[in-house]
Design an enzyme around this catalytic site. Structure first.
Site, PDB file in Angstrom:
ATOM      1  N   GLU A 268       0.811  -1.222   0.000  1.00 30.71           N
ATOM      2  CA  GLU A 268       0.000   0.000   0.000  1.00 30.71           C
ATOM      3  C   GLU A 268       0.839   1.264   0.000  1.00 30.71           C
ATOM      4  O   GLU A 268       0.526   2.229  -0.700  1.00 30.71           O
ATOM      5  CB  GLU A 268      -0.962   0.015   1.195  1.00 30.71           C
ATOM      6  CG  GLU A 268      -2.132  -0.946   1.071  1.00 30.71           C
ATOM      7  CD  GLU A 268      -1.782  -2.399   1.402  1.00 30.71           C
ATOM      8  OE1 GLU A 268      -0.639  -2.657   1.854  1.00 30.71           O
ATOM      9  OE2 GLU A 268      -2.636  -3.273   1.213  1.00 30.71           O
TER      10      GLU A 268
ATOM     11  N   HIS B   6     -11.166  -4.094   9.326  1.00 33.64           N
ATOM     12  CA  HIS B   6     -11.747  -3.998   7.978  1.00 33.64           C
ATOM     13  C   HIS B   6     -13.055  -3.213   7.973  1.00 33.64           C
ATOM     14  O   HIS B   6     -13.872  -3.393   7.062  1.00 33.64           O
ATOM     15  CB  HIS B   6     -12.048  -5.390   7.416  1.00 33.64           C
ATOM     16  CG  HIS B   6     -10.856  -6.158   6.946  1.00 33.64           C
ATOM     17  ND1 HIS B   6      -9.938  -6.707   7.799  1.00 33.64           N
ATOM     18  CD2 HIS B   6     -10.436  -6.483   5.700  1.00 33.64           C
ATOM     19  CE1 HIS B   6      -9.009  -7.350   7.103  1.00 33.64           C
ATOM     20  NE2 HIS B   6      -9.287  -7.229   5.834  1.00 33.64           N
TER      21      HIS B   6
END
Ligand SMILES: Cc1ncc(C[n+]2csc(CCOP(=O)(O)OP(=O)(O)O)c2C)c(N)n1
Ligand SMILES: Cc1ncc(C[n+]2csc(CCOP(=O)(O)OP(=O)(O)O)c2C)c(N)n1
Ligand SMILES: [Mg+2]
Ligand SMILES: [Mg+2]
Lengths: 332, 337, 332, 337
Positions: free
Chosen positions: B69, B138
């Site tokens: 990322e 999440h």
């Protein structure tokens, strides 16, 4: 059959004019940083700065054959890269003095100097910050079908950042035209590579990314120029990235606040004896590119340019505090 | 979900389809637009937003990135700085935490640090929010953080129409834009105009007019607020519901104008209550001249002070629901100074 | 002179009882995950889950010789590791069902299951999240003067995270007792290692950290057990970390929402033919550790344990929504 | 800088020395306490806070880390989870952006995700703030972000005494604590008690009592607020000055009690104004019963909506100074509903 040319790579590869300009830039870097240091002592510059004195060959030999369309990403120790890529020291000083005439209009300072026109995407205050940005720049070149290569300067300390790993992996997987140039000066701030890094040479890590890795004497202009030349050629040919490691040394402390408790006097002196400017100058003279007098003239020109740069910088206007939020967003 | 989203004979698309359409339009029109992200190619993205785009535009423009990322976002930043217009998808907004340095230290600040000499036209797409049973790592709603970062623009579409228009507006913008998309909205259907149009960045929208209380909500909370407002109407409480849409910049005028009329304000958001979107809006009103028009304290409904729990009942209890909004709105309407 | 023992490593190294327990755990993992899948289909479990069916040898052979004081860090695909390290499937199911009797009291779910008592520091929802945590755990052992080793499970996809690089470098520089076990199942979600990773085998990257790197058939129990045994011995002896790469395959999709557009039927079938459980069972039988009937009994016991686990889980109380902020901070 | 910090015959130390003393006391008392960070050994830390500790405690307990913030913070988290008590120094708070994932996804959430079965007693120290000419990537005040994260405790000492007591309190706490230290305060001297003592976490402190206006400020802003209050007293405006000290949790009671008395509130902080510490405090008051006691809008003074600029005059203009506080307090005191 022609006789092999045994002269150093730089001498046989570049025109005398280019080589003289390279020497000039090395002197200019040295004088610029001494000038900056002096200005700092006089209180003309605030903040901190990271000097690359002793590392001039790495910057200039890396950039010698690049065009303005080729790009670099630089580091917190970026003055040398900036000048090597063609920046004007007047605008650099102006930036240090926080002036509107500086490269960043006084907003960035030493750690953020960029010169988009000559392809310098900027110094970076974040160690390793430029690594993925360089890969993005190379991606642009590839996607836009341009032949431009991006050089990513970074330090031995930066090689332990996750960004290093992620950037090199992507550059390799996508075969992007980027050259990673590690300036290994033996220390990340006070921490030696031996205490921070699990390989002896950073270039050994190239194997993890299936790219060539080469370690050269970073104070030997020709050695650097050759390694980067090959890497740039490879990149332009579409064969992907290379990791070049220039072994070098910074003569000064890490930054203005370094009390130098981690290096010995002897170590520093040993490296000062390998001054890259003295060596390159001698090489140029030995191969008849110039004589002593011409070299002295170049050195003197560098001083003059530095001094003129300081005057230019002093004369520039300071930004108005009312403009503190200017340049945050595009003006529409 | 409510009247606004029902088909009225007009073309409807899901929120995910609307985003996909925006990407396709932009990619057709501008060869410098590329997509980057994990599994956005043949997989179509974790939420299927980019489905089939790789077939249309090829893997050079719909790039599956490694699971990197920080590096991936940084590549997008570098590409944006040098001629491309990348749309970078974080698979879940939670993973943007790995890339804060490139988003906040680099993308957001480059124009400023360089004195206006460069721009970073990158768009970050961030599937966000809870309600899917995916637990604490999440399900976060971290958009408020980016409201604190000058240099960024931060959007939060609540309808398919806006999801498309905001993405196109973000691409037309020369600064970095973050778009928080709610996972539970991806399947929501609604009218979406054909072709290209731009939803203005920084403009809130009054989705329901009312006179007694102003409810500011964005993303999925807008729909819960509208549903609550419908019930409140039956109680004789007239709620004005404002779709926040933009977290940076915040549309002060639309909110203040409403508060001046209703005298009561409630902000509903999915992020953790403390230091969330509601804090900024409340403080903005409390320091404005609209303060004098307030007839009651300013209420905030945000998430419980906890990570998002896995158990579905706990998960539901951890963020504002229609009934929590209702109860709070009733309390607020009755409150007198 | 004694005759060399040519039997597979596991057979000659571990007691029959241990080997039978290992087979049992492999069956239990398989049945547990099938049970979880089934419960998911029935709506008893919400969210998503990542099944490790097909990878059981990697989990169990890695953990076979560990003590409860040895620790592991696990991944989003962590059920196998959890059972291999000794967890109770009843409490695991209870967690999946969101019950107070679950390992995380219903707060964590599949992606966060931990069992501190058996040394499992937890699954992790963040790819690569466990890598530095494992290094920290190894640092504790070293600083506290304990012989405990930490095993860090991670996937091929995780190896491209910066955390991988930073963690392995630090583990090596500080010579910490940690073993990095990469479960290379060929894909990070839909992205093959070929498309994401600039080396063929993850173990090649060990050289960047001056640690041994070994790639083994991850579906061959003995091969995994031997590689991990050597690595653990090295770690316990104070010689630092090792990277072990287990080549394996997940039979199921990445998660419950995978439509499997990136793998071929043939590829999946080819790997199913290399079922690690079938192979290990056959090996045990071939070497007389048990016979078919005993193996069947073990398999049946696994089913019974799985079913009892589901019943235990169903019977447990759900947490009260009023307790939503419980466990955020230590209770004082 | 003001009366509070002057030597009254008592032992004085600098803020940096006080922190160092706290570390030494803790390390003497508890062999599980270790220090980690970049250049904290022989270099003594970028701000010399750990100076000479490596000589006293050796490199095994004063560990120079490679330049690997994410990994380093994660190692500290893993060590805290398994028996050590690490104090991890980010060389500049700005670099914590590289470690957000380990701080926020892991350290802050582990206890909760594990249903209380584990704890992560790690302390992060973060030199913070502007005023040193270090520009946009070395001058940020990002503490508000962490106020938004359940599971963390977030402190901001403004005096040497508190700097020591808070660090010892953080070490006595079994949850992760972040301590934002202001770079400009490191050299500030003040009385510091000998030996071990704990400054309670989550308690604000009235540093100056007053009746006309409440000024909440922390860290260096406290000192600017106190200086302003002194001048205000000359104008006949009696300002109560509260040292915030803790950003998570926030001490609601101390602030509300003061606002109920003064009816006027101003929050001064160095972070960007929008979504900053002031937003939370303002909103907390505006939704409380103290709302009814407010005689004027709630003012926030935070940083300009820009990255921190390099030029010293711009840098100074970008954050609240004594004169800005003064002007705002005067405005606020005159304001009537
Ligand atoms: C992410 C990050 N971590 C730490 C620092 C502080 N810092 C600035 S330069 C430096 C050392 C960098 O070492 P190296 O990469 O070898 O470059 P050199 O200074 O030797 O040129 C450090 C630790 C920083 N600026 N950014
Ligand atoms: C930081 C982060 N990025 C992305 C994801 C989404 N994600 C979950 S698992 C996964 C693939 C991981 O691949 P690998 O490490 O090979 O493990 P495997 O699933 O194959 O067992 C991805 C992309 C995540 N959870 N965390
Ligand atoms: Mg270095
Ligand atoms: Mg995998």
């Amino acid at each position: 059959m022609t006789k092999p040319d045994n002269r150093p790579f730089a001498i046989r590869s570049y025109a005398p004019e280019q080589l003289r300009e390279a020497l000039k830039r090395m002197y200019l870097i040295r004088r610029f940083e001494e000038g900056a240091e002096d200005s700092y002592m006089r209180g003309l510059i605030h903040g901190t700065m990271h000097l690359s004195i002793g590392q001039e060959a790495s910057a200039v030999a890396t950039c010698i054959a690049l065009t303005d369309a080729d790009r670099i990403t630089s580091t917190h120790r970026g003055h040398g890269h900036c000048i090597a890529k063609g920046a004007d020291v007047g605008r650099m000083f102006a930036e240090f003095f926080g002036k509107e005439t500086g490269y960043c209009h006084g907003r960035g300072g030493s750690m953020h100097i960029a010169d988009i026109k000559t392809g310098n995407l900027g110094a970076n205050g974040i160690v390793g910050g430029g690594l993925p940005i360089a890969v993005g720049s190379a991606l642009s070149a590839k996607r836009l079908g341009k032949p431009d290569v991006t050089i990513c300067f970074f330090g031995d300390g930066a090689n332990n950042e996750g960004a290093f790993h992620e950037a090199l992996n992507m550059a390799s997987v996508w075969k992007l035209p980027v050259v990673f140039v590690c300036e290994n000066n033996g220390y990340g701030m006070s921490t030696s590579t031996a205490r921070s890094t699990s390989v002896k040479h950073i270039a050994e890590r190239a194997a993890s990314y299936s790219m060539p890795g080469v370690t050269v004497d970073g104070n030997d202009f020709s050695a650097v120029a050759e390694a980067v030349h090959d890497a740039v050629a490879r990149a332009r040919a579409g064969d992907g990235p290379t990791l070049v490691e220039n072994l070098t040394y910074r003569w000064r402390g890490h930054s203005k606040s370094d009390r130098n408790r981690y290096r010995s006097r002897e170590e520093i002196e040993e490296w000062m004896a390998r001054d890259p400017i003295t060596r390159f100058r001698a090489e140029l003279i030995a191969h008849g590119v110039l004589d002593d007098a011409a070299a002295d003239a170049i050195a003197a020109a560098a001083v003059a340019e530095m001094e003129a740069g300081i005057e230019f910088a002093k004369a520039g206007p300071a930004p108005s505090p009312a403009d503190v939020t200017r340049y945050v967003y595009a003006e529409v | 979900m409510n009247a606004m989203t029902q088909d009225q004979g007009l073309r409807t698309l899901s929120y995910a389809e609307a985003i996909r359409e925006a990407m396709a339009i932009a990619m057709e029109a501008d060869p410098t637009v590329i997509l980057m992200g994990e599994d956005i190619g043949v997989y179509g993205g974790a939420f299927q937003v980019t489905l089939d785009l790789v077939d249309r535009f090829g893997p050079d423009r719909v790039m599956d990135t490694p699971i990197s990322e920080l590096g991936g976002a940084g590549v997008a930043v570098g590409a944006a700085l040098t001629g491309l217009k990348p749309i970078f998808e974080f698979q879940f907004s939670d993973f943007a935490m790995l890339a804060m340095e490139q988003i906040v230290n680099q993308a957001a600040k480059l124009r400023y640090m360089l004195g206006g000499e460069a721009s970073v036209p990158v768009v970050f797409r961030l599937p966000s929010g809870s309600g899917t049973g995916a637990a604490a790592q999440h399900s976060q709603s971290i958009e408020a953080w980016f409201g604190h970062v000058p240099g960024l623009k931060v959007l939060q579409p609540s309808t398919p129409e806006d999801a498309k228009g905001m993405l196109l507006a973000a691409l037309a913008d020369s600064d970095p834009v973050m778009i928080f998309e709610h996972k539970l909205l991806y399947k929501m259907k609604g009218h979406v105009p054909e072709g290209s149009y731009l939803t203005p960045i920084g403009k809130a929208l009054v989705r329901r007019t009312g006179t007694d209380v102003t409810i500011v909500a964005g993303s999925i909370m807008l729909h819960r607020a509208l549903e609550a407002a419908e019930t409140l109407a039956g109680d004789g409480i007239s709620a004005e519901v404002i779709d926040l849409r933009s977290i940076r910049p915040i549309d002060h005028e639309t909110i203040l104008a409403s508060v001046r009329r209703t005298g009561r304000l409630m902000v509903v958001y999915e992020g953790v209550k403390a230091f969330g979107v509601g804090a900024e809006i409340s403080a903005m009103v409390a320091e404005s001249d609209a303060f004098d028009f307030l007839d009651a304290p300013i209420l905030r409904l945000g998430a419980a002070d906890a990570p998002v729990p896995y158990n579905p009942d706990l998960e539901r209890a951890s963020v504002p629901q229609v009934e929590t909004i209702l109860a709070a709105a009733r309390r607020l309407s009755r409150r007198e100074i």
